[in-house]
Scaffold this active site. Structure first.
Site, PDB file in Angstrom:
ATOM      1  N   THR A  78      46.419  43.247  96.402  1.00  0.00           N
ATOM      2  CA  THR A  78      45.841  44.446  95.774  1.00  0.00           C
ATOM      3  C   THR A  78      44.339  44.451  96.038  1.00  0.00           C
ATOM      4  O   THR A  78      43.717  43.383  96.109  1.00  0.00           O
ATOM      5  CB  THR A  78      46.108  44.394  94.254  1.00  0.00           C
ATOM      6  OG1 THR A  78      47.494  44.594  94.041  1.00  0.00           O
ATOM      7  CG2 THR A  78      45.309  45.426  93.464  1.00  0.00           C
ATOM      8  N   GLY A 123      51.317  43.256  86.933  1.00  0.00           N
ATOM      9  CA  GLY A 123      50.877  44.495  86.304  1.00  0.00           C
ATOM     10  C   GLY A 123      51.459  44.748  84.927  1.00  0.00           C
ATOM     11  O   GLY A 123      50.781  45.283  84.041  1.00  0.00           O
ATOM     12  N   THR A 138      43.717  42.346  89.017  1.00  0.00           N
ATOM     13  CA  THR A 138      44.832  42.068  89.922  1.00  0.00           C
ATOM     14  C   THR A 138      45.705  40.988  89.285  1.00  0.00           C
ATOM     15  O   THR A 138      45.183  40.032  88.723  1.00  0.00           O
ATOM     16  CB  THR A 138      44.344  41.620  91.312  1.00  0.00           C
ATOM     17  OG1 THR A 138      45.448  41.050  92.029  1.00  0.00           O
ATOM     18  CG2 THR A 138      43.224  40.596  91.250  1.00  0.00           C
ATOM     19  N   ARG A 167      58.727  52.036  89.762  1.00  0.00           N
ATOM     20  CA  ARG A 167      57.936  51.087  88.959  1.00  0.00           C
ATOM     21  C   ARG A 167      56.439  51.358  89.149  1.00  0.00           C
ATOM     22  O   ARG A 167      55.964  51.553  90.258  1.00  0.00           O
ATOM     23  CB  ARG A 167      58.272  49.652  89.384  1.00  0.00           C
ATOM     24  CG  ARG A 167      57.476  48.569  88.658  1.00  0.00           C
ATOM     25  CD  ARG A 167      56.259  48.129  89.438  1.00  0.00           C
ATOM     26  NE  ARG A 167      55.569  47.002  88.831  1.00  0.00           N
ATOM     27  CZ  ARG A 167      54.388  46.556  89.198  1.00  0.00           C
ATOM     28  NH1 ARG A 167      53.747  47.125  90.203  1.00  0.00           N
ATOM     29  NH2 ARG A 167      53.828  45.540  88.592  1.00  0.00           N
ATOM     30  N   VAL A 168      55.710  51.357  88.066  1.00  0.00           N
ATOM     31  CA  VAL A 168      54.257  51.530  88.140  1.00  0.00           C
ATOM     32  C   VAL A 168      53.603  50.322  87.484  1.00  0.00           C
ATOM     33  O   VAL A 168      53.994  49.922  86.383  1.00  0.00           O
ATOM     34  CB  VAL A 168      53.817  52.831  87.425  1.00  0.00           C
ATOM     35  CG1 VAL A 168      52.296  52.954  87.435  1.00  0.00           C
ATOM     36  CG2 VAL A 168      54.449  54.053  88.093  1.00  0.00           C
ATOM     37  N   GLY A 169      52.633  49.733  88.171  1.00  0.00           N
ATOM     38  CA  GLY A 169      51.928  48.573  87.621  1.00  0.00           C
ATOM     39  C   GLY A 169      50.663  48.968  86.885  1.00  0.00           C
ATOM     40  O   GLY A 169      50.487  50.122  86.471  1.00  0.00           O
ATOM     41  N   ASP A 170      49.769  48.012  86.744  1.00  0.00           N
ATOM     42  CA  ASP A 170      48.533  48.257  85.988  1.00  0.00           C
ATOM     43  C   ASP A 170      47.451  48.961  86.803  1.00  0.00           C
ATOM     44  O   ASP A 170      46.568  49.605  86.240  1.00  0.00           O
ATOM     45  CB  ASP A 170      47.959  46.916  85.499  1.00  0.00           C
ATOM     46  CG  ASP A 170      47.603  45.998  86.671  1.00  0.00           C
ATOM     47  OD1 ASP A 170      48.420  45.891  87.611  1.00  0.00           O
ATOM     48  OD2 ASP A 170      46.515  45.390  86.654  1.00  0.00           O
TER      49      ASP A 170
HETATM   50  N1  ASP Z   1      48.562  44.381  89.732  1.00  0.00           N
HETATM   51  C1  ASP Z   1      49.391  44.775  90.832  1.00  0.00           C
HETATM   52  C2  ASP Z   1      50.646  45.418  90.296  1.00  0.00           C
HETATM   53  O1  ASP Z   1      51.218  44.881  89.374  1.00  0.00           O
HETATM   54  C3  ASP Z   1      49.781  43.642  91.727  1.00  0.00           C
HETATM   55  C4  ASP Z   1      48.689  42.657  92.118  1.00  0.00           C
HETATM   56  O2  ASP Z   1      47.542  42.807  91.711  1.00  0.00           O
HETATM   57  O3  ASP Z   1      48.988  41.728  92.865  1.00  0.00           O
HETATM   58  O4  ASP Z   1      51.080  46.396  90.833  1.00  0.00           O
END
Ligand code: ASP
Length: 358
Positions: free
Chosen positions: A219, A273, A270, A247-250
């Site tokens: 990321t 998420g 990062t 799916r949606v992360g942070d």
């Molecule tokens: N935070 C990102 C997500 O969960 C993944 C990452 O930072 O590696 O989509």
């Protein structure tokens, strides 16, 4: 109903109870502090722009010299691009957007070109951007056909009355605003394809198991401080390999993956998420600075190394305060990152031993 006098006594008792808690007790809440949580380092001073390329682990010897050069060149190009803008008097918001564009266009990182695949072997891209001066922000999630999702997030912020757009609506919004359609093939890379195949060959042992991050998530994010002392933050990602469709992360969630407020800090996170969303990680760093008056190094380390780990995840963040102090804590072994100082000195940090827990 308690009598007025009894109410007064109860309130006084509560005040005494709260006053009896130290700042760090309040900050950490009930979370157990891992015994091996590293103390925050001093941070780096005089920073005007920092970028990250994901939390994870890169032990020395894990990259070929060519790969090492490619990573360092990518980070350096992003830092130079943003630095030139800041030097020309442009806002921090421009610097974080353009720095992230460079990393989105670089196939080595998990954002834009080079993004990971979901369960259906598609790319779904997430991004968000925030301006510390007025806390305006923009975000997109599940985008399929936009080459630079961070620029689309900025467009949502500046050209729509909204903050957050998702899926087809976000791609359509891009087209209506003249952003060229990008076919999914553009995002394809052999390395991410191999990671998807490996994930399919080794599905999680238990159904419903937590989604896993690869050791170097890839990321990308940026935080910047401009000549007007305004700060901004941006984050862009393809998410997690083999993530469920939808799916949606942070990363696109303001307050979780990205936050910026001139009064406190600009943050890009990062890590896993789901947990960064539950911990409202980026905003929590800001809140500790605002309410508990913690310096950026302590606030960022408290959230990343104590509160998020107590919720069961690892990761990292870059956090830049309005005085130019950068913290880059991580509970993973490392976090790929780099920074440029106001004098134009650039430093890139790839390997675990190059990324102290500051
Ligand atoms: N935070 C990102 C997500 O969960 C993944 C990452 O930072 O590696 O989509």
């Amino acid at each position: 109903m308690p009598s007025p006098k009894r109410s007064l006594l109860i309130s006084a008792g509560l005040v005494a109870l709260v006053a009896g808690l130290s700042g760090s007790q309040l900050a950490a809440g009930a979370a157990a502090v891992p015994a091996d949580a590293p103390a925050p380092g001093p941070g780096v001073r005089g920073v005007v722009l920092a970028v990250h390329g994901g939390a994870g682990s890169l032990p020395r010897g894990s990259l070929t010299p060519e790969q090492e050069k490619a990573y360092r060149d990518g980070l350096t190009k992003a830092l130079r691009t943003g630095y030139e803008l800041i030097k020309d008097g442009r806002p921090a918001l421009d610097a974080v957007e353009k720095a992230v564009n460079v990393l989105e266009d670089d196939p080595n990182f998990n954002a834009g070109k080079g993004a990971v695949f979901n369960t259906d072997a598609e790319h779904e891209l997430d991004a968000s951007i925030m301006n510390g001066k007025d806390r305006r922000s923009g975000a997109v999630a599940g985008v399929h056909h936009t080459k630079n999702p961070i620029s689309l997030a900025r467009m949502v912020m500046e050209k729509s009355p909204h903050v957050f757009m998702a899926g087809k609506g976000a791609d359509d919004f891009a087209l209506r605003n003249g952003v060229p359609f990008t076919p999914q093939d553009y995002f394809w890379t052999q390395r991410r394809w191999d990671q998807l195949m490996a994930a399919k060959d080794n599905p999680p042992a238990t159904a419903g198991a937590k989604p896993e991050r690869s050791e170097t998530g890839g990321t990308v994010g940026a935080v910047a401080l401009d000549g007007d002392r305004d700060i901004a933050a941006a984050t862009s990602t393809g998410g997690l390999t083999n993530k469920q469709v939808g799916r949606v992360g942070d990363s696109p969630v303001i307050g979780a993956g990205t936050y910026a407020d001139n009064r406190t800090v600009a943050v890009s996170c990062t890590g896993t998420g789901e947990v960064f969303i539950r911990g409202v990680a980026a905003h929590d760093i800001s809140a500790l600075m605002e309410y508990a008056r913690m310096p950026v190094t302590k606030a960022a380390a408290t959230v990343v190394n104590q509160k998020i780990t107590a919720l069961g995840a690892t990761g990292g963040a870059i956090a830049l305060d309005g005085r130019g102090t950068l913290a880059a804590p991580h509970s993973t072994k490392g976090i790929i990152n780099g920074y440029v100082t106001k004098d134009g000195e650039i430093k890139t940090r790839l390997y675990d031993d190059e990324t102290p827990p500051e």
